[in-house]
Scaffold this motif. Structure first.
Motif, PDB file in Angstrom:
ATOM      1  N   TYR A   1       0.811  -1.213   0.000  1.00 13.07           N
ATOM      2  CA  TYR A   1       0.000   0.000   0.000  1.00 13.07           C
ATOM      3  C   TYR A   1       0.848   1.269   0.000  1.00 13.07           C
ATOM      4  CZ  TYR A   1      -4.038  -2.981   0.918  1.00 13.07           C
ATOM      5  OH  TYR A   1      -5.014  -3.935   0.841  1.00 13.07           O
ATOM      6  N   GLY A   2       2.124   1.150   0.362  1.00 10.18           N
ATOM      7  CA  GLY A   2       3.003   2.309   0.293  1.00 10.18           C
ATOM      8  C   GLY A   2       3.083   2.871  -1.119  1.00 10.18           C
ATOM      9  N   TYR A   3       3.107   1.969  -2.100  1.00 12.66           N
ATOM     10  CA  TYR A   3       3.135   2.422  -3.500  1.00 12.66           C
ATOM     11  C   TYR A   3       1.818   3.114  -3.866  1.00 12.66           C
ATOM     12  CZ  TYR A   3       7.452  -0.185  -4.078  1.00 12.66           C
ATOM     13  OH  TYR A   3       8.742  -0.624  -3.950  1.00 12.66           O
ATOM     14  N   ASP A   4       0.704   2.552  -3.418  1.00 12.00           N
ATOM     15  CA  ASP A   4      -0.607   3.149  -3.730  1.00 12.00           C
ATOM     16  C   ASP A   4      -0.734   4.548  -3.136  1.00 12.00           C
ATOM     17  OD1 ASP A   4      -1.284   0.759  -4.990  1.00 12.00           O
ATOM     18  OD2 ASP A   4      -2.388  -0.011  -3.253  1.00 12.00           O
ATOM     19  N   ILE A   5      -0.338   4.691  -1.866  1.00  5.49           N
ATOM     20  CA  ILE A   5      -0.521   5.983  -1.207  1.00  5.49           C
ATOM     21  C   ILE A   5       0.456   7.019  -1.770  1.00  5.49           C
ATOM     22  CG2 ILE A   5       0.997   5.664   0.831  1.00  5.49           C
ATOM     23  CD1 ILE A   5      -2.580   7.062   1.008  1.00  5.49           C
ATOM     24  N   MET A   6       1.678   6.593  -2.134  1.00  4.69           N
ATOM     25  CA  MET A   6       2.635   7.535  -2.727  1.00  4.69           C
ATOM     26  C   MET A   6       2.195   7.961  -4.128  1.00  4.69           C
ATOM     27  SD  MET A   6       5.065   8.586  -0.783  1.00  4.69           S
ATOM     28  CE  MET A   6       6.266   9.218  -1.968  1.00  4.69           C
ATOM     29  N   ASN A   7       1.697   7.021  -4.925  1.00  9.72           N
ATOM     30  CA  ASN A   7       1.210   7.378  -6.261  1.00  9.72           C
ATOM     31  C   ASN A   7      -0.002   8.298  -6.172  1.00  9.72           C
ATOM     32  OD1 ASN A   7       3.196   6.017  -7.757  1.00  9.72           O
ATOM     33  ND2 ASN A   7       2.098   4.074  -7.573  1.00  9.72           N
ATOM     34  N   ALA A   8      -0.894   8.033  -5.235  1.00  2.75           N
ATOM     35  CA  ALA A   8      -2.063   8.897  -5.037  1.00  2.75           C
ATOM     36  C   ALA A   8      -1.622  10.294  -4.576  1.00  2.75           C
ATOM     37  CB  ALA A   8      -3.021   8.281  -4.013  1.00  2.75           C
ATOM     38  N   SER A   9      -0.570  10.352  -3.772  1.00  2.00           N
ATOM     39  CA  SER A   9      -0.054  11.634  -3.281  1.00  2.00           C
ATOM     40  C   SER A   9       0.558  12.453  -4.417  1.00  2.00           C
ATOM     41  CB  SER A   9       0.977  11.394  -2.179  1.00  2.00           C
ATOM     42  OG  SER A   9       0.378  10.703  -1.099  1.00  2.00           O
ATOM     43  N   ALA A  10       1.335  11.793  -5.272  1.00  2.00           N
ATOM     44  CA  ALA A  10       1.918  12.486  -6.423  1.00  2.00           C
ATOM     45  C   ALA A  10       0.819  12.993  -7.353  1.00  2.00           C
ATOM     46  CB  ALA A  10       2.865  11.557  -7.171  1.00  2.00           C
ATOM     47  N   GLU A  11      -0.217  12.191  -7.526  1.00  3.67           N
ATOM     48  CA  GLU A  11      -1.352  12.598  -8.363  1.00  3.67           C
ATOM     49  C   GLU A  11      -2.088  13.781  -7.735  1.00  3.67           C
ATOM     50  OE1 GLU A  11      -3.464  12.834 -11.682  1.00  3.67           O
ATOM     51  OE2 GLU A  11      -1.792  11.452 -11.418  1.00  3.67           O
ATOM     52  N   ALA A  12      -2.224  13.795  -6.415  1.00  8.34           N
ATOM     53  CA  ALA A  12      -2.878  14.910  -5.721  1.00  8.34           C
ATOM     54  C   ALA A  12      -2.088  16.196  -5.905  1.00  8.34           C
ATOM     55  CB  ALA A  12      -3.033  14.585  -4.233  1.00  8.34           C
ATOM     56  N   ILE A  13      -0.758  16.090  -5.882  1.00  5.57           N
ATOM     57  CA  ILE A  13       0.092  17.266  -6.103  1.00  5.57           C
ATOM     58  C   ILE A  13      -0.090  17.780  -7.529  1.00  5.57           C
ATOM     59  CG2 ILE A  13       2.510  17.966  -6.391  1.00  5.57           C
ATOM     60  CD1 ILE A  13       3.102  16.276  -3.844  1.00  5.57           C
ATOM     61  N   LYS A  14      -0.123  16.856  -8.484  1.00  4.34           N
ATOM     62  CA  LYS A  14      -0.305  17.253  -9.882  1.00  4.34           C
ATOM     63  C   LYS A  14      -1.674  17.905 -10.087  1.00  4.34           C
ATOM     64  CE  LYS A  14       0.133  15.411 -14.535  1.00  4.34           C
ATOM     65  NZ  LYS A  14       0.336  14.208 -15.362  1.00  4.34           N
ATOM     66  N   THR A  15      -2.704  17.293  -9.549  1.00  2.58           N
ATOM     67  CA  THR A  15      -4.076  17.777  -9.723  1.00  2.58           C
ATOM     68  C   THR A  15      -4.325  19.103  -9.006  1.00  2.58           C
ATOM     69  OG1 THR A  15      -4.883  15.522  -9.938  1.00  2.58           O
ATOM     70  CG2 THR A  15      -6.527  17.197  -9.375  1.00  2.58           C
TER      71      THR A  15
END
Length: 147
Positions: free
Chosen positions: A89-103
């Motif tokens: 889940y570390g990968y999921d939460i980090m990818n979601a975080s990067a996407e949140a920064i982009k969005t």
């Protein structure tokens, strides 16, 4: 797969705030045996990325726009409950975080202050070490950037 929710500090429910502080304390204070001031006055500025499994918070980060923490956008307080780490889940939460920064901030360059023992995990996500190792709250850290 985690259910991801992204909220400002004001949007967090009392229960969500309690749960994220409890998770951070479980891992950063108790598991890592590190006495430090988790409540640092920065949660109010952050976007909170919450990862739920069966309606239970199991993963979390907080993200900042450029200038709020570092010169670049940043992700911090990256945490996954101990009994949920095998599910990556570390990968999921980090990818979601990067996407949140982009969005939310229209940014793709991200700086993190990573615990050194997790450097391979962050390298797998595209982060590269910059500078020398340093101690933060008695734990070896490295600065890393993803562009």
């Amino acid at each position: 797969m985690l259910e991801i929710k992204i909220k400002t500090f004001a949007e967090l429910s009392t229960q969500e705030l309690y749960d994220l502080l409890q998770l951070r304390s479980e891992v950063f204070v108790v598991e890592q045996d590190c006495v430090y001031q988790d409540l640092d006055g920065k949660d109010e500025k952050a976007l909170h990325v919450l990862g739920f499994k069966n309606e239970k918070l199991v993963a979390y980060t907080r993200v900042f726009k450029p200038g709020d923490y570092f010169e670049f956008a940043s992700i911090g307080r990256v945490v996954v409950a101990r009994n949920e780490r095998a599910f990556k889940y570390g990968y999921d939460i980090m990818n979601a975080s990067a996407e949140a920064i982009k969005t939310n901030f229209n940014e793709t360059k991200i700086k993190i202050s990573a615990q050194k023992y997790l450097s391979n995990f962050y390298q797998n996500l595209g982060y590269k070490q910059i500078g020398e190792d340093y101690l933060e709250d008695g734990i070896p850290h490295i600065a890393m950037i993803k562009t």
